[in-house]
Design a protein around this motif. Sequence first.
Motif, PDB file in Angstrom:
ATOM      1  N   MET A   2      51.736  40.297 -30.361  1.00  8.40           N
ATOM      2  CA  MET A   2      49.997  41.359 -30.433  1.00  8.40           C
ATOM      3  C   MET A   2      49.956  40.276 -28.655  1.00  8.40           C
ATOM      4  N   ARG A   3      50.780  39.734 -27.860  1.00  6.56           N
ATOM      5  CA  ARG A   3      50.264  39.697 -26.807  1.00  6.56           C
ATOM      6  C   ARG A   3      51.123  40.767 -26.464  1.00  6.56           C
ATOM      7  N   ASN A  24      47.923  41.493 -45.245  1.00  4.67           N
ATOM      8  CA  ASN A  24      49.147  41.309 -45.958  1.00  4.67           C
ATOM      9  C   ASN A  24      49.620  39.563 -46.099  1.00  4.67           C
ATOM     10  N   SER A  25      47.957  39.180 -45.995  1.00  2.00           N
ATOM     11  CA  SER A  25      48.024  37.750 -45.656  1.00  2.00           C
ATOM     12  C   SER A  25      48.714  37.257 -45.050  1.00  2.00           C
ATOM     13  N   ILE A  26      49.823  37.990 -43.804  1.00  2.57           N
ATOM     14  CA  ILE A  26      50.245  36.680 -42.909  1.00  2.57           C
ATOM     15  C   ILE A  26      49.237  36.531 -41.708  1.00  2.57           C
ATOM     16  N   HIS A  27      49.520  34.201 -41.596  1.00  5.90           N
ATOM     17  CA  HIS A  27      48.459  34.554 -40.974  1.00  5.90           C
ATOM     18  C   HIS A  27      48.330  34.954 -39.147  1.00  5.90           C
ATOM     19  N   VAL A  28      47.090  34.293 -38.922  1.00  7.71           N
ATOM     20  CA  VAL A  28      46.922  35.278 -37.626  1.00  7.71           C
ATOM     21  C   VAL A  28      46.212  33.955 -36.522  1.00  7.71           C
ATOM     22  N   ARG A  57      35.540  32.557 -35.640  1.00  9.46           N
ATOM     23  CA  ARG A  57      34.242  31.264 -36.530  1.00  9.46           C
ATOM     24  C   ARG A  57      34.419  31.524 -37.937  1.00  9.46           C
ATOM     25  N   LYS A  58      34.402  32.374 -38.821  1.00 10.22           N
ATOM     26  CA  LYS A  58      34.243  32.129 -40.335  1.00 10.22           C
ATOM     27  C   LYS A  58      35.663  32.028 -40.822  1.00 10.22           C
ATOM     28  N   ILE A  59      36.801  32.508 -40.575  1.00 10.20           N
ATOM     29  CA  ILE A  59      38.444  32.058 -41.222  1.00 10.20           C
ATOM     30  C   ILE A  59      38.403  30.881 -40.556  1.00 10.20           C
ATOM     31  N   TYR A  60      38.619  30.217 -39.620  1.00 11.50           N
ATOM     32  CA  TYR A  60      38.467  28.557 -39.257  1.00 11.50           C
ATOM     33  C   TYR A  60      37.747  27.740 -38.734  1.00 11.50           C
ATOM     34  N   GLY A  61      36.761  27.974 -38.067  1.00 11.62           N
ATOM     35  CA  GLY A  61      35.187  27.255 -38.147  1.00 11.62           C
ATOM     36  C   GLY A  61      34.931  27.230 -36.712  1.00 11.62           C
TER      37      GLY A  61
END
Length: 90
Positions: A2-3, A24-28, A57-61
């Motif tokens: 990504m970088r 693919n449910s890979i942690h971002v 905000r939705k996923i992690y707060g």
Amino acid sequence: MMRLYALTGNVKAAQELLDYMRANSIHVSTTAYTSLLELFAAVGDVASARRIEQQIRKIYGAQALNIYMYSTLLRLYSEQQELDEVNRLF
């Protein structure tokens, strides 16, 4: 990866990578999200940056938004004269 896409300004590849990771449910990581925000800021894409911010905000707060993210968002919103968005961040 990504970088690398962010550094080279490859918006399409960065978005495709994000979509692939989610599908693919890979942690971002927050680092990947920061790179995305930097990329969208570099190209002046307010809508995409706002969408990424909302996803974080939705996923992690809200606490997941770090100083780098806030400063990138503030710079983008200021440069694009989105003053309501600047005020919202405060």
